[in-house]
Design a protein around this motif. Structure first.
Motif, short mmCIF file in Angstrom:
data_model
loop_
_atom_site.label_atom_id
_atom_site.label_comp_id
_atom_site.label_asym_id
_atom_site.label_seq_id
_atom_site.Cartn_x
_atom_site.Cartn_y
_atom_site.Cartn_z
N VAL A 22 -15.17 11.32 7.13
CA VAL A 22 -16.39 11.70 6.51
C VAL A 22 -15.66 12.45 5.00
O VAL A 22 -14.77 12.74 4.81
CB VAL A 22 -17.36 12.73 7.19
N THR A 23 -16.74 12.42 4.22
CA THR A 23 -16.44 13.08 2.78
C THR A 23 -17.15 14.64 2.96
O THR A 23 -18.42 14.56 3.08
CB THR A 23 -16.97 12.08 1.63
N LEU A 24 -16.40 15.63 2.43
CA LEU A 24 -17.27 17.01 2.33
C LEU A 24 -17.38 17.36 0.94
O LEU A 24 -16.35 17.03 0.13
CB LEU A 24 -16.37 17.85 3.10
N VAL A 25 -18.48 17.47 0.72
CA VAL A 25 -19.00 18.15 -0.70
C VAL A 25 -19.67 19.58 -0.41
O VAL A 25 -20.51 19.45 0.11
CB VAL A 25 -19.68 17.46 -1.68
N SER A 26 -18.88 20.51 -0.80
CA SER A 26 -19.59 21.84 -0.57
C SER A 26 -19.64 22.89 -1.82
O SER A 26 -18.76 23.11 -2.51
CB SER A 26 -19.01 22.74 0.73
N PRO A 27 -20.66 23.54 -2.12
CA PRO A 27 -20.86 24.50 -3.13
C PRO A 27 -20.19 25.93 -2.70
O PRO A 27 -19.81 26.45 -3.61
CB PRO A 27 -22.15 24.92 -3.07
N VAL A 28 -19.83 26.16 -1.48
CA VAL A 28 -19.04 27.21 -1.43
C VAL A 28 -17.79 27.01 -0.90
O VAL A 28 -16.80 27.96 -0.75
CB VAL A 28 -19.64 28.07 -0.08
N ALA A 29 -17.26 25.78 -0.52
CA ALA A 29 -15.85 25.66 -0.04
C ALA A 29 -15.08 24.82 -1.03
O ALA A 29 -15.55 24.05 -1.72
CB ALA A 29 -16.00 25.02 1.33
N PRO A 30 -13.86 24.93 -1.33
CA PRO A 30 -12.91 24.39 -2.38
C PRO A 30 -12.50 23.00 -2.07
O PRO A 30 -11.37 23.02 -1.87
CB PRO A 30 -11.79 25.38 -2.71
N LEU A 31 -13.34 22.38 -1.23
CA LEU A 31 -12.89 21.17 -0.80
C LEU A 31 -13.51 19.65 -1.19
O LEU A 31 -14.56 19.88 -1.89
CB LEU A 31 -13.39 21.12 0.81
N GLY A 32 -13.03 18.99 -1.03
CA GLY A 32 -13.43 17.26 -1.63
C GLY A 32 -12.74 16.39 -0.45
O GLY A 32 -11.78 16.58 0.13
N GLY A 33 -12.86 15.30 -0.96
CA GLY A 33 -12.19 14.03 -0.46
C GLY A 33 -12.77 13.70 1.15
O GLY A 33 -13.52 14.46 1.65
N ASP A 34 -12.08 12.76 1.76
CA ASP A 34 -12.31 12.44 2.88
C ASP A 34 -11.25 13.19 4.08
O ASP A 34 -10.36 13.24 3.87
CB ASP A 34 -11.91 10.89 3.33
N HIS A 35 -12.16 13.43 4.92
CA HIS A 35 -11.33 14.03 6.35
C HIS A 35 -11.81 13.40 7.65
O HIS A 35 -12.94 12.89 7.94
CB HIS A 35 -11.58 15.38 6.29
N VAL A 36 -10.96 13.44 8.66
CA VAL A 36 -11.25 12.96 10.18
C VAL A 36 -11.73 13.83 10.86
O VAL A 36 -11.22 15.21 10.86
CB VAL A 36 -9.82 12.55 10.59
N ILE A 37 -12.78 13.43 11.67
CA ILE A 37 -13.46 14.38 12.55
C ILE A 37 -12.62 14.81 13.45
O ILE A 37 -12.15 13.81 14.25
CB ILE A 37 -14.93 13.89 12.73
N LEU A 38 -12.40 16.07 13.86
CA LEU A 38 -11.53 16.67 15.17
C LEU A 38 -12.52 16.97 16.27
O LEU A 38 -11.93 17.17 17.28
CB LEU A 38 -10.52 17.45 14.43
N GLY A 39 -13.68 17.54 16.05
CA GLY A 39 -14.74 17.89 17.11
C GLY A 39 -16.02 17.78 16.76
O GLY A 39 -16.25 17.78 15.60
N THR A 40 -16.58 17.69 17.78
CA THR A 40 -18.19 17.31 17.54
C THR A 40 -18.75 18.03 18.65
O THR A 40 -18.42 18.43 19.84
CB THR A 40 -18.56 15.76 17.58
N GLU A 41 -20.18 18.66 18.24
CA GLU A 41 -21.00 19.29 19.26
C GLU A 41 -22.48 18.95 19.07
O GLU A 41 -22.72 19.54 17.92
CB GLU A 41 -20.74 20.92 19.03
N TYR A 42 -23.03 18.41 20.01
CA TYR A 42 -24.24 17.80 19.74
C TYR A 42 -25.68 18.88 20.43
O TYR A 42 -25.25 18.97 21.87
CB TYR A 42 -24.60 16.45 20.09
N THR A 43 -26.24 19.27 19.80
CA THR A 43 -27.29 20.36 20.52
C THR A 43 -28.57 19.71 20.68
O THR A 43 -29.29 19.06 19.83
CB THR A 43 -27.66 21.45 19.57
N PHE A 44 -28.94 19.22 22.07
CA PHE A 44 -30.24 18.56 22.26
C PHE A 44 -31.51 19.15 21.79
O PHE A 44 -32.35 18.60 21.12
CB PHE A 44 -30.10 18.01 23.65
N SER A 45 -31.51 20.44 21.74
CA SER A 45 -32.79 21.21 21.67
C SER A 45 -33.19 21.08 20.20
O SER A 45 -34.16 20.80 19.89
CB SER A 45 -32.56 22.55 22.07
N THR A 46 -32.12 20.91 19.48
CA THR A 46 -32.11 20.90 17.90
C THR A 46 -32.03 19.35 17.38
O THR A 46 -32.38 19.13 16.26
CB THR A 46 -31.52 21.98 16.97
#
Lengths: 431, 102
Positions: free
Chosen positions: A299-323
């Motif tokens: 995925v690509t990250l663009v964040s106004p608060v974090a000095p990050l850009g570019g593509d990165h590999v997802i290392l963990g996921t957590e899906y919340t059914f209620s939301t």
């Protein structure tokens, strides 16, 4: 189907019933690549021993109580239950307390007949042993990544560890991540191209992004220990990222790559890890995604608060059914990748080293004996190269001879390759 | 009491009262919002403190693009240095938390 957290369902010698020496339960090993380990006694007489619970490519060396056995044979046969095994037959029976160790080349691919050293093939085989019905084609991408980088594994499964433990050990040994939730189960990471970015994180409403960097996550001096046998490494490779050492001080780490087969794989794994971890890295947690994502996807990250850009590999996921929201984690190194250099390569540890003994001058020859580390057991048939130029082979008593003209008084380097493929560099001092 | 601290060539302060005590030749950022407890024990716990900076509008985003991990961070109350440690952790979200350990 075995849960990933359940023990791998290996067969035991109890399967042989009263036919065999099965007074105590012992797991029957599975072996891959160039490997070795303790064999399981099959018959009550003490002449037949099972090297692996499957056919193998070859068995090259047999040691009884640490001494090279003579006159033994081996064959891929079926046991009393008609299960195929790799069987060793000794010339003389040994008593019940004897330890029979063998080295050889392990399992063959059921379709191609090739030696199984591809990490993807071994993972697939472990999944099949676990009854998880994984198609080999599911691991095609992982196999391709491993092949492109020359990554190979060797090792034995001799105890009923959890399936997940075994798979994680295989993957971490080749610089990869394993997850049942990853497409293709495993992904080479860090430092490998895992395909195009699927989407951009950061522009979605209600998304919370937190990033953190820790000094403790940084290491810049990595020792990869590999070529494991009976739980002990036989080789190691020490790498460093000098620029990072200058910036952060020397921060060391040891990686026990228990399934890493060779120096090439160890270097690839070590250099990729150092290029990632020898610099500060942002650990990113993004919560509130309205779509499903999987470990290993990019995925690509663009964040106004974090000095990050570019593509990165997802290392963990957590899906919340209620939301119906997904949170993801990934690691993003800061700055450019450092260069990595080899500091030291050890081809053998002291605990596994061969020795030379009994150096004598007989006429115009230097004569000495190559033995195992016990300084007693000779190694016949070993190739011994003197100072990188002259190669001679040890006789049945481990004795090797070089002319005095080639080996005058002083220090000499001997490179020893044993018949079972072990290599050692030792120094010889001639008075 | 006016807290401020320095990371490399940058100074971060909480209010104008700190300005006379800072180095006028270095960059100064009015971003410090809170300083956590400075805790020290005689046991194995290392003395440390957490400093919080504004980041609601990404103020720290570019300042810490290369996270200055491992750098020496002196913390002052007016002219008095009350603590000095290494920067061991930075966390960025709508604020920025900087952890400093002795």
């Amino acid at each position: 189907m075995t849960l990933l957290t359940d023990p791998l369902p290996l067969r035991q010698n109890l399967a042989w019933g009263t036919y065999a020496n099965s007074d105590s339960a012992v797991y029957l090993p599975h072996r891959y690549g160039i490997c070795g380990g303790t064999c399981v006694q099959y018959d009550r007489q003490g002449t037949q021993f099972v090297f692996a619970d499957h056919p193998v490519e070859s068995i090259d060396t047999v040691l009884v109580n640490g001494t090279a056995a003579q006159g033994w044979t081996w064959a891929n046969v079926t046991d009393i239950t008609l299960h195929p095994v790799a069987m060793i037959t000794l010339q003389q029976p040994v008593d019940a307390t004897a330890t029979v160790v063998a080295r050889g080349k392990g399992k063959l691919h059921p379709r191609t007949g090739a030696r199984m050293t591809d990490p993807a093939a071994v993972l697939w085989d472990v999944m099949n042993i676990a009854g998880r019905n994984v198609a080999e084609s599911e691991l095609q991408n992982f196999s391709g990544s491993c092949h492109a980088r020359g990554l190979e594994v060797s090792g034995s499964i001799e105890s009923a560890d959890a399936v997940l433990t075994i798979c994680n050990a295989i993957c971490s040994s080749v610089g990869a991540i394993f997850s049942a939730g990853a497409p293709g189960l495993a992904v080479v990471w860090p430092g490998a191209d895992t395909g195009p970015s699927l989407f951009t994180i950061g522009t979605q409403p209600d998304l919370t992004v937190t990033v953190g960097a820790k000094l403790d996550d940084i290491y810049n001096d990595l020792t990869v220990r590999y070529s494991f046998e009976a739980g002990n490494p036989r080789e190691s490779l020490q790498l460093e990222a000098a620029r990072s050492v200058a910036e952060f001080g020397r921060r060391t780490k040891v990686l026990d790559a228990t399934w890493c087969a060779n120096a090439r794989t160890a270097y690839d794994v070590g250099s990729r890890l150092l290029k990632h971890y020898a610099r500060a890295q942002w650990n990113v947690h993004a919560d509130g995604l309205k779509r499903a994502v999987k470990i290993g996807q990019r995925v690509t990250l663009v964040s106004p608060v974090a000095p990050l850009g570019g593509d990165h590999v997802i290392l963990g996921t957590e899906y919340t059914f209620s939301t119906a929201r997904t949170a993801v984690d990934f690691s993003a190194p800061a700055g450019s990748a450092p260069s990595v250099a080899i500091l030291k390569q050890s081809e053998a540890f002291d605990s596994q080293a061969v020795t030379i003994s009994g150096v004598q001058t007989v006429g115009s020859d230097r004569v000495f004996i190559i033995t195992e580390k016990d300084q007693v057991t000779p190694i016949p048939g070993a190739a011994v190269t003197l100072d990188g130029t002259l190669t001679r082979y040890t006789d049945v008593n481990g004795r090797v001879t070089f002319p005095v003209s080639a080996m005058p008084a002083g220090s000499h380097a001997l490179h020893v390759v044993t018949p079972d493929g072990r290599t050692f560099d030792i120094a010889a001092q001639i008075p | 009491m006016s807290l401020w601290f320095r990371i490399g060539q940058r100074q971060f302060y909480q209010d104008a009262g700190a300005v006379p005590f800072m180095n006028p030749k270095l960059a100064a950022h009015l971003l410090l919002t809170d300083a956590g407890q400075l805790k020290a024990t005689t046991g194995n716990e290392n003395a440390s403190m957490t400093l919080t900076l504004k980041n609601a509008n990404g103020e720290c985003r570019d300042l810490f693009a290369a996270p200055p991990l491992g750098q020496l961070v002196p913390v002052f109350d007016n002219a008095t240095q009350i603590f000095e440690g290494r920067l061991t952790q930075i966390d960025l979200s709508t604020d920025c938390k900087v952890q400093v350990q002795a």
